[in-house]
Scaffold this motif. Sequence first.
Motif, PDB file in Angstrom:
ATOM      1  N   ASP A 199     -99.337 -66.439 -11.880  1.00 31.28           N
ATOM      2  CA  ASP A 199     -99.049 -65.153 -12.759  1.00 31.28           C
ATOM      3  C   ASP A 199     -98.504 -64.036 -11.748  1.00 31.28           C
ATOM      4  O   ASP A 199     -98.374 -64.246 -10.775  1.00 31.28           O
ATOM      5  N   ASP A 259     -92.479 -63.263 -19.577  1.00 34.79           N
ATOM      6  CA  ASP A 259     -93.483 -62.626 -20.089  1.00 34.79           C
ATOM      7  C   ASP A 259     -92.975 -61.395 -20.449  1.00 34.79           C
ATOM      8  O   ASP A 259     -91.848 -60.960 -20.045  1.00 34.79           O
ATOM      9  N   ARG A 279     -92.527 -65.511 -24.100  1.00 35.31           N
ATOM     10  CA  ARG A 279     -93.390 -64.879 -25.081  1.00 35.31           C
ATOM     11  C   ARG A 279     -92.659 -64.474 -26.380  1.00 35.31           C
ATOM     12  O   ARG A 279     -93.051 -64.589 -27.697  1.00 35.31           O
ATOM     13  N   ASP A 304    -101.276 -63.373 -26.200  1.00 36.70           N
ATOM     14  CA  ASP A 304    -102.646 -63.116 -25.833  1.00 36.70           C
ATOM     15  C   ASP A 304    -103.437 -63.167 -26.987  1.00 36.70           C
ATOM     16  O   ASP A 304    -103.761 -62.208 -27.497  1.00 36.70           O
ATOM     17  N   HIS A 320    -105.201 -70.957 -20.128  1.00 39.53           N
ATOM     18  CA  HIS A 320    -104.939 -69.813 -19.329  1.00 39.53           C
ATOM     19  C   HIS A 320    -105.871 -68.638 -19.921  1.00 39.53           C
ATOM     20  O   HIS A 320    -106.099 -68.649 -20.987  1.00 39.53           O
TER      21      HIS A 320
END
Length: 766
Positions: A294, A405, A463, A479, A537
């Motif tokens: 990340d 992302d 994403r 998320d 994750h």
Amino acid sequence: MAKLGKLNKYGQEGQKIILEFEQGRAQIEVLTPYIVNVFYDPEKERVPSKAIEGSKSVSVNLALEEKKDGLWIHTGQVSVRVCDDFYVDFFDKDGREVCLDYRGERRPLERVSSSLLEQEGHSAAASVQQCKIQAVKQLKPSLHFYGLGDKTGFLDKRHYDYEMWNTDNPAPQVDCFKALYKSIPFFMALDDTHVYGLFFDNTFKGYFNMGQESEEYYWFGAEGGSLDYYYIAGDSMPEVLSGYTYLTGTAPLPQKWTLGYHQCRWGYVTQEDVEEIARNMRENDIPCDVIHFDIDYMQDYKVFTWNQERYHNDPDSFLDRLFRDGFKTVVINDPGVKQEEGYPIYDEGVKEGYFAKTPEGEVYINAVWPGAAAFPDFGNPKVRRWWGRNQKFLLDRGVRGIWNDMNEPASFNGPLPQDVVFMDGDRESTHGELHNVYGHFMAKAAYEGLKEFDGRRPFVITRACYAGSQKYSTAWTGDNCSIWAHLQMAIPQLCNLGLSGMPFVGTDIGGFGADTTPELLARWVQVGCFSPLFRNHSALGTRKQEPWQFGKEVLDIYRKYVKLRYRLIPYFYDLFYEEERTGAPIMRPLVFQYEKDRTARTCNDEFLVGGNILVAPVVQPGTDKKMVYLPEGVWYDYWTGARLTGPAWFVKDAPLDTCPVYVKGGSIIPVMEPQSYVGEKPLEELMLEVYPGEGSYDHYLDNGEDFAYREGKYHQYHFEVTEEGHVTGEVVHAGYGEPYKRILVCRRGGRGPEGAPWEELAAGCF
Ligand code: MIG
């Protein structure tokens, strides 16, 4: 629908029917006998589709017919009726109504509390929300809707309304959310007599009201752009979906290791953090192929940098050591480029004009992780090539996949204004028009960069995306939270993504935000191991979520299901091969295969993996039973071998270590002995688990890595099984240099948990 007045005349240009109405010009184009495009723009020329690349038109023998009720266009499979006011209706080849424009006016949604609100000084929302363009369709009482990309809620989208505007909203994602990170303006409509698809190819902020406003009509529209939609006919959901992926593309076959287990966390900061994860994976005997890095691997969150200090000034050697232990590295890549003079990516971007601009022509700056940041203008092919070239920095470190992302794009200083200038090719456009394709173009840039500079099948995770992004990227659902509602939602969410042409998808296993519980993680891995992208994750600051953080019971359960996944990798790989050719997703809702079955149409807590395996996971806390629905046919309990016949409901004992799984009679499932990672040991034998019943199966084998298969360098095997469970097979394509040395068969189903002993398939039959 645009009220265009009387249809005065029409003309035909090839397969385009140009319609001249009193108040404007519109067009119907027949692309194939099953696919018809409807186009109208009050202001301008058509802009090129972002989702569809190249011409999709095949030669069709059209027949036009002028009738009292309108102009009829017959394709052989579909009849289209165009009436005054540009009402467009679709009929099947037998002339039966399928999808008709609604003739009445849209009415405001009646809200019971409106007068009360008015008394309190609020204005009641009694007006009809209008789009610049919209289509309103008749809604039959029995119609169900599927697809619409990544939305919250349940499988059937009827009675709900959604927006298409790629959105990073950090609040827990609940059923009444209108939008998430992805916009895929495609859905399928199903009732007892028909199924059809509608793809509204418009990138502006869009609305899909699937019968929330009315029981008589549904509608979709957008704040800008053209009325540009495709009607896709077919005799079944797989056929309609294959029409959609014919237009927008299928996901290409991935590298085989990407089907293994992925471990990720926001919070692996140093080399030692990652080393500990890798060591624990092997020590705890959890197969694992991929570790994700990340944002903390970067220097000051600057893209295309690596924090040297945290990696002892030698990340390359570290990644190489990881790789030798079987771990592939995937790193995050955010679009926001730190505004910092002397940082080459920023300097070059400014100099070459690669960033989005204010209407005044200045580089547009907002804030993301690195602080003040500029936004690469990915709609410009030059920018995509630049971005693609820069992937080389990561590849040179040993990186094997890119995780995109924040590409909605997300921004910390309020949303980007609608009028920020972005390029659409060489045409100047706006954020308002290109917002929904920002992630799509970023994924395309990454894909093309990896393809050119790595050469293997690119592995990209995104994403944000738009229709057609499946050609470049896999996706995760962003998320979620460590809550049971999100485990429940994972099933319809991933199934609907598959029905929207995005097959390689997964959720954050265990949940991203909030602290997971041992029970939730144990149940989540039972769903996750069957989902195409298999990644655990979690967010910075939440409870550690690796499999060994919850004691022995959960660790053992976790291992059992990761190993089951590895056992099934040959089957998953076959499904991806099939998907590349047909568009059929890997993870399928029951309705995809059993659309006549009314129970299947709204089944939210079971799914199929391919056509043969049915998974009925427990997604409620505190239960050790599952109500399982099995559609028609013979099914075998994967764990006990028990034979069951559907359609019927069963109560299955499902203690924490049991995820109910069933295999259809007549199935042949290719499996392998689980390994610590894909390719740890050479695959010398093909193992087939066979379930009695008449059936056939094609198995595919190649080097699992590059594009040689497109030149025929693969093996394909065809197998058949009889009612008694007898198997025969043959090689139908022999192009791979290292085919299996042996084929082993195990007859399962009705023979107890283990099935019959493994036997070698008689030589000469392959
Ligand atoms: O603002 O990179 O969805 O997976 O761990 C949060 C940190 C940014 C959001 C992603 C998540 C990722 C996180 N990112």
